[in-house]
Design an enzyme around this catalytic site. Structure first.
Site, short mmCIF file in Angstrom:
data_model
loop_
_atom_site.label_atom_id
_atom_site.label_comp_id
_atom_site.label_asym_id
_atom_site.label_seq_id
_atom_site.Cartn_x
_atom_site.Cartn_y
_atom_site.Cartn_z
N CYS A 3 133.20 38.88 -50.09
CA CYS A 3 131.89 39.37 -49.65
C CYS A 3 130.88 39.23 -50.78
O CYS A 3 131.18 38.71 -51.86
CB CYS A 3 131.97 40.82 -49.20
N CYS A 6 131.66 40.39 -54.32
CA CYS A 6 132.46 39.48 -55.15
C CYS A 6 131.57 38.53 -55.94
O CYS A 6 131.88 38.17 -57.08
CB CYS A 6 133.41 38.66 -54.28
N ASP A 409 98.21 11.98 -54.84
CA ASP A 409 97.82 10.80 -55.59
C ASP A 409 97.45 9.73 -54.56
O ASP A 409 97.81 9.84 -53.38
CB ASP A 409 98.99 10.34 -56.46
N ASP A 622 103.91 9.47 -57.15
CA ASP A 622 105.04 8.55 -57.30
C ASP A 622 105.10 7.88 -58.66
O ASP A 622 106.02 7.10 -58.91
CB ASP A 622 104.98 7.46 -56.21
N ASP A 626 101.75 10.81 -62.65
CA ASP A 626 101.73 11.98 -61.78
C ASP A 626 102.67 13.08 -62.26
O ASP A 626 102.62 14.20 -61.75
CB ASP A 626 102.14 11.59 -60.35
#
Length: 728
Positions: A3, A6, A409, A622, A626
């Site tokens: 549970c 733990c 961008d 990308d 950036d």
């Protein structure tokens, strides 16, 4: 682990080991991700960590890099079937009571049926409870062991005192143990489904590859023996074994399970192919570029595994609640016992009090609480990964659903990123000379504009008339990229620059003679780069200008429209000139534009946007330029076609370079966060309602056990509904 309690025990044990900086445990997969403090080596820390976990009662092992998740659902153990066979007869009298029958099995028969269940099936709970108590904590096993032992012990005492069969509670102890076993098995079956998406990715790994030798022969070898640079043959219909570049052949390649791209993609010599994809109708010869742990598929699997093992911020609150939950429940059960014993009526008030206290212990097991968040995260992240949306960690997902604004961008994100040279003007130089100088500077750059320049120069070298053969381009020495500004280098002993108007003006160049021509290009939405030479101590002298045109991605407008429909503010954040940026923003209907922004200034722009919209901001990009903005944003989304630097800085990677995937990523984040909130609500509500009912004597322990078992299955089942998610 049994549970949520733990989870806390395992993490606390791990964090006590010198060198362990972070330890995060996933209850659903029963795995822990560990980060070491600087200066500590895994080879030294790992043995101590394993010893500490074993000492805490949770033996562990290191998971191999290529370990596969189990492909089959767990088989119901024989003990479970035995428990059901022995326990069901004990419940028949209770069923008969629904029709007015008041008969009970003889006491010795109840004892004979319940004792094997208590001893054999209950052993796991006694073992777990003893381990927890020995280490100064409590978990679900403690609650089950206490509750069933109390019911079983009470029955023995009542029997010894000569009470009739109706006064015994053997059926309660037996059914609770059996139902908890059944619940754990059903939970295991359901938990397996939460990892379906990750298992599908793992199954894409071929085990062999067909390698072409230097002699031209082909032989099939284990994938582990393939090396970078080897030539691998992929026949029609086969799965690609390695990441590679096409050397020979042409085909259509299905990468749907890797990138989420539904349509097969054409591949020709020079194109990259991802391992795990399915080849179409043509044979391909690939030169291997990555294998094993460095392949794209392996990195995706690692990213998904890592993301699923990390905790959402809300889970830390759940962990703190779970840490005190069991002791509080034991206290409430004790109060229930005392209250019913002192205030109860009838011949055996303390027996009745004990049964109610047992019900409190049984119904309050915190299993559902511990599974609520990780189950939803695993299914949500798995569904996203199946469609090419890789979420780096749970924190990124939890923040994504609150995003108020998205900054984009331009080049390669909203546009195709394949600009073409539309105009090359020289001032005292020919078009070919301008392109030659620019191509020399850009020879080793991967920037889209650099590729456009080198392609334009290559086209210019094609002889237009017989005998016309232009000279090869000059060689650039000391070539250097200036982030967000341009490039420079030394050509034939002279320093040459190629870059933005802003850079040229900062260096003091006189651009007056070409300003009208440049403005005319910019008014058409084109990007203009300036070519100049520079002498020491003097401002640059203009040599020419090059204008570039790019096309918008097919789904760019749809992406912006969807974001606006979701109430998200959009910003075009570009280093390009104002004319080109405004032209793109107007075509797409974006909320705001900021042009000529340097990479180092993009992070500041993100901070300003966050303060204006009053909430989290996402950045989509990308390129290397950036990366600062991706890191500065609350959520960074990197296009899969971009650079590794961008993807490392982003919290979410979109394997397809489609802007519409941004809205999809926010959508799955919102749905996953909603499922987490639903699961936590039901987990807490279940206990908030169930515990008072048990304390008031309105529940039988057997029904409490059934409810406890079903609560975990309900939480996982609710999470599994996310698996039906599809991108819009």
């Amino acid at each position: 682990m049994s549970c949520a309690a733990c989870v806390g025990r395992v993490e606390r044990a791990a964090l006590k080991v010198p060198g362990v900086a972070v330890a995060q445990v996933n209850l659903t997969t029963e795995q822990m991700q560990v980060e070491l403090a600087p200066g500590h080596k895994p080879a030294v820390v790992t043995p101590a960590l394993l010893a500490a976990l074993a000492d805490a009662g949770y033996p562990a092992q290191v998971l191999a890099d290529n370990a596969h998740l189990p492909s089959e659902a767990p088989v119901a153990p024989a003990l479970l079937w035995l428990g059901l066979a022995l326990s069901l007869p004990l419940t028949l009298p209770m069923v008969g009571m629904l029709w007015g029958a008041h008969w009970m099995l003889p006491a010795w028969v109840q004892f004979a049926l319940a004792t094997p269940v208590q001893v054999l099936l209950g052993a796991r709970f006694y073992k777990g409870a003893w381990s927890a108590l020995k280490h100064g904590s409590a978990n679900m096993d403690v609650l089950v062991a206490l509750g069933t032992s109390a019911a079983y012990g009470l029955s023995l005492v009542q029997w010894a005192r000569g009470e009739g069969p109706h006064a015994l509670a053997f059926e309660a102890s037996a059914m609770v143990i059996t139902l908890v076993w059944l619940g754990k098995w059903l939970e295991g079956v359901a938990k397996r489904r939460t990892t379906d998406a990750l298992r599908a990715l793992q199954d894409l790994r071929p085990v062999t590859a067909r390698v072409r030798t230097l002699e031209g022969d082909e032989r099939e070898v284990p994938l582990e023996q393939v090396r970078v640079g080897d030539l691998v043959v992929v026949r029609p219909g086969e799965r690609v074994a390695v990441d590679g570049v096409v050397v020979e052949g042409a085909s259509q390649v299905d990468e749907a399970l890797i990138t989420g791209e539904s349509l097969p993609q054409a591949r020709h010599p020079g194109d990259a192919v991802v391992g795990g994809a399915i080849n179409g109708e043509g044979a391909l010869l690939l030169r291997t570029t990555a294998i094993g742990a460095e392949s794209t598929l392996a990195r995706i699997v690692r990213l998904v595994e890592s993301a699923q093992s990390r905790k959402a911020p809300i889970q830390h609150l759940v962990d703190r609640v779970a840490a005190v939950f069991v002791p509080v429940v034991v206290g409430l059960a004790l109060l229930t016992l005392l209250a019913w014993g002192w205030l109860g009526q009838g011949a055996t008030p303390w027996a009745t009090a004990l049964m109610h206290a047992v019900t409190v212990l049984v119904i309050a097991c915190p299993c559902a609480l511990g599974l609520a968040t990780p189950a939803a995260l695993m299914v949500g992240m798995g569904a996203a990964a199946k469609h090419g949306i890789l979420i780096r960690d749970a924190e990124a997902l939890e923040r994504a659903h609150e995003v108020k604004a998205v900054a984009f961008d331009k080049t390669g994100t909203l546009t195709e990123g394949r600009p073409q040279v539309l105009q090359a003007l020289g001032f005292g130089f020919t078009r070919e000379q301008v392109l030659g100088l620019a191509a020399a500077l850009q020879a080793h750059s991967l920037h889209p504009l650099a590729k456009a320049v080198t392609q334009a120069w290559a086209s210019a070298q094609t002889p237009s008339t017989e005998g016309a053969c232009p000279l090869p381009p000059p060689l650039a020495q000391e070539a250097k990229a200036h982030a967000g500004l341009g490039v420079s280098g030394v050509i034939d002993g002279e320093r040459v620059l190629l870059g933005s108007e802003r850079w040229m003006r900062d260096l003091g160049a006189d651009l007056q003679a070409a300003s009208a021509a440049a403005q005319a290009e910019q008014d058409q939405g084109r990007t203009v780069s300036w070519l100049a030479s520079e002498q020491p101590g003097a401002p640059p002298e203009l040599l020419g200008l090059i204008s570039f045109g790019d096309t918008l991605k097919a789904d760019a407008a749809q992406a912006i429209t969807r974001l606006h429909a979701m109430g998200v503010h959009t910003l075009l954040l570009s280093g390009d000139n104002a004319g080109a940026a405004n032209a793109v923003a107007q075509q797409l209907g974006m909320s705001e534009v900021r042009a000529q922004v340097l990479p180092q200034d993009k992070a500041q722009a993100i901070a300003e946007l966050r303060s204006r919209v009053g909430g989290p901001v996402a950045m989509v990009g990308d390129g290397i330029n950036d990366a600062p903005a991706l890191a500065a944003a609350d959520i960074g989304l990197a296009m899969g076609s971009g650079t590794d630097v961008a993807m490392q800085a982003a919290g979410i990677t979109l394997m397809q370079s489609h802007p519409s995937r941004v809205a999809d990523a926010l959508d799955i984040a919102q749905r996953t966060s909603a499922k987490i909130r639903q699961n936590l609500f039901w987990a807490f509500a279940y206990n908030v309602v169930g515990i008072p009912l048990a304390a008031l004597g309105l529940l039988h322990p057997m029904f409490a056990g059934a409810a406890m078992a079903l609560s975990s299955v309900f939480v996982i089942g609710n999470a599994l509904r996310l698996g039906r998610w599809r991108p819009a």
